[in-house]
Design an enzyme around this catalytic site. Structure first.
Site, PDB file in Angstrom:
ATOM      1  N   ARG A   1       0.843  -1.193   0.000  1.00  0.00           N
ATOM      2  CA  ARG A   1       0.000   0.000   0.000  1.00  0.00           C
ATOM      3  C   ARG A   1       0.878   1.243   0.000  1.00  0.00           C
ATOM      4  O   ARG A   1       1.952   1.258   0.627  1.00  0.00           O
ATOM      5  CB  ARG A   1      -0.921   0.024   1.227  1.00  0.00           C
ATOM      6  CG  ARG A   1      -2.126  -0.899   1.103  1.00  0.00           C
ATOM      7  CD  ARG A   1      -3.101  -0.410   0.020  1.00  0.00           C
ATOM      8  NE  ARG A   1      -4.277  -1.239  -0.117  1.00  0.00           N
ATOM      9  CZ  ARG A   1      -4.451  -2.168  -1.049  1.00  0.00           C
ATOM     10  NH1 ARG A   1      -3.495  -2.437  -1.912  1.00  0.00           N
ATOM     11  NH2 ARG A   1      -5.594  -2.836  -1.128  1.00  0.00           N
TER      12      ARG A   1
ATOM     13  N   HIS B   1      -0.928   1.028  -9.870  1.00  0.00           N
ATOM     14  CA  HIS B   1      -1.648   0.009  -9.091  1.00  0.00           C
ATOM     15  C   HIS B   1      -2.145  -1.125  -9.998  1.00  0.00           C
ATOM     16  O   HIS B   1      -3.344  -1.420 -10.066  1.00  0.00           O
ATOM     17  CB  HIS B   1      -2.823   0.651  -8.331  1.00  0.00           C
ATOM     18  CG  HIS B   1      -3.228  -0.137  -7.107  1.00  0.00           C
ATOM     19  ND1 HIS B   1      -3.638   0.454  -5.941  1.00  0.00           N
ATOM     20  CD2 HIS B   1      -3.273  -1.473  -6.882  1.00  0.00           C
ATOM     21  CE1 HIS B   1      -3.931  -0.482  -5.043  1.00  0.00           C
ATOM     22  NE2 HIS B   1      -3.718  -1.658  -5.609  1.00  0.00           N
TER      23      HIS B   1
HETATM   24  C1  GLV Z   1      -5.029  -4.410  -4.637  1.00  0.00           C
HETATM   25  O1  GLV Z   1      -4.341  -3.564  -4.207  1.00  0.00           O
HETATM   26  C2  GLV Z   1      -5.665  -5.405  -3.839  1.00  0.00           C
HETATM   27  O2  GLV Z   1      -5.996  -5.113  -2.689  1.00  0.00           O
HETATM   28  O3  GLV Z   1      -5.832  -6.520  -4.345  1.00  0.00           O
END
Ligand code: GLV
Length: 322
Positions: free
Chosen positions: A237, A285
């Protein structure tokens, strides 16, 4: 699709993941697995609140999950649950299940290998040379067997990544919040072990969730514990990293490079130094993507198990924050 009278057992799964155009694909995947389950988009006004038994969500609208009196399980469409638990109005008594489909772990582990190899072979330098049309022929400083990779976060994803990195020849060690055994991987645990763990990580891989204990963990203080010139891969994160400290560590040479997939906030603002720093590879991401078929398969398996009275695995535990 006709809706049940409100006295019928709840049999609706509401989905908020992938946008409304993804609903037919979700429906098709679930129809093959649990034909009795009726799948609707999260804000479908035709669904009575009492009919809703399950919700499969990514970034649910705050307050919304509190509207369903018969909600049995909330499924995160991803591995993390912070996008759900940040809702102050979340119903406290409904279990939340983290996505643990094999494809989720596989794709994040692939990204971790990509990041480790990018740092090992200095991909940022190669990308810069290509952008400048410069023939920059250079030797790698070391090989994978000479390189120690430390993984912060040894759940199902970290464990898979550890095995894949080992297959590439890296020396791999793992760190977890609490003591645990992982076959073939030297492990350390707890805050007290962190300085020694980081001191032995030429490449640090962060796979930790966002919790009160992990926020800001990768800071000037902890980056200083890494060997000089170490690399960082963050696919956990964005909140783990103090970005100003990371940039300062790159500028001073304490950190040699960083491969970052997660940021705080997201999307990463256009003026963030992370976009243009020559020692950072920044991605949007993208590390963990499982197909809808794989995620539906995981959710359907948990629902079927819970209907047989089995407790779901990969449950969010409020006390530990993930
Ligand atoms: C992505 O960040 C997830 O939580 O799978």
């Amino acid at each position: 699709m006709p809706m049940p009278p409100s006295a019928a057992p709840p049999d609706v799964l509401l989905v908020k993941s992938g946008g409304p155009a993804s609903l037919p694909e979700w429906r098709q995947a679930f129809a093959a697995l649990l034909p009795a389950l009726r799948v609707h988009w999260w804000d479908d006004p035709a669904v009575p609140a009492e009919a809703v038994a399950y919700a499969l969500v990514w970034e649910p609208v705050p307050g919304w999950l509190g509207h369903f009196p018969n909600l049995r399980i909330i499924f995160s469409s991803g591995a993390g649950v912070d996008h759900i638990t940040s809702d102050p109005a979340l119903p406290a008594d409904v279990p939340i299940v983290r996505m643990a489909s094999g494809e989720t772990a596989q794709t994040v582990a692939e990204y971790v290998c990509l990041g480790a190899l990018a740092l090992l072979r200095d991909l940022p330098r190669m990308v810069a040379a290509q952008a400048a049309r410069r023939w920059d022929s250079f030797e790698a400083a070391r090989t994978a067997p000479d390189t120690r990779v430390g993984i912060l976060g040894m759940g199902n994803i970290g464990t898979l990544a550890a095995g894949m990195l080992r297959g590439l020849g890296f020396q791999v060690a793992g760190w977890a919040r609490t003591e645990r055994h992982v076959d073939g991987i030297p492990m350390m645990a707890g805050a007290a072990a962190l300085p020694a763990f980081l001191a032995g990580s030429d490449i640090l891989v962060a796979l930790l969730p966002d919790t009160a204990a992990t926020r800001g963990l990768i800071s000037a203080r902890t980056l200083a514990w890494l060997p000089r010139g170490a690399g960082l891969v963050n696919a956990g994160r964005g909140s783990l990293v103090v970005m100003a400290d990371l940039i300062a560590a790159l500028d001073s040479g304490q950190l040699g490079g960083a491969v970052l997939d997660v940021f705080e906030p997201e999307p990463l603002p256009p003026d963030s130094p992370a976009w243009r720093h020559p020692r950072i590879l920044a991605t949007a991401h993208v590390a963990g993507f499982a197909s809808r078929r794989a995620r539906a398969g995981y959710v359907a398996g948990v629902i079927a198990g819970s209907l047989r009275g089995e407790a779901p695995a990969h449950l969010y535990q409020p006390a530990r924050g993930y």
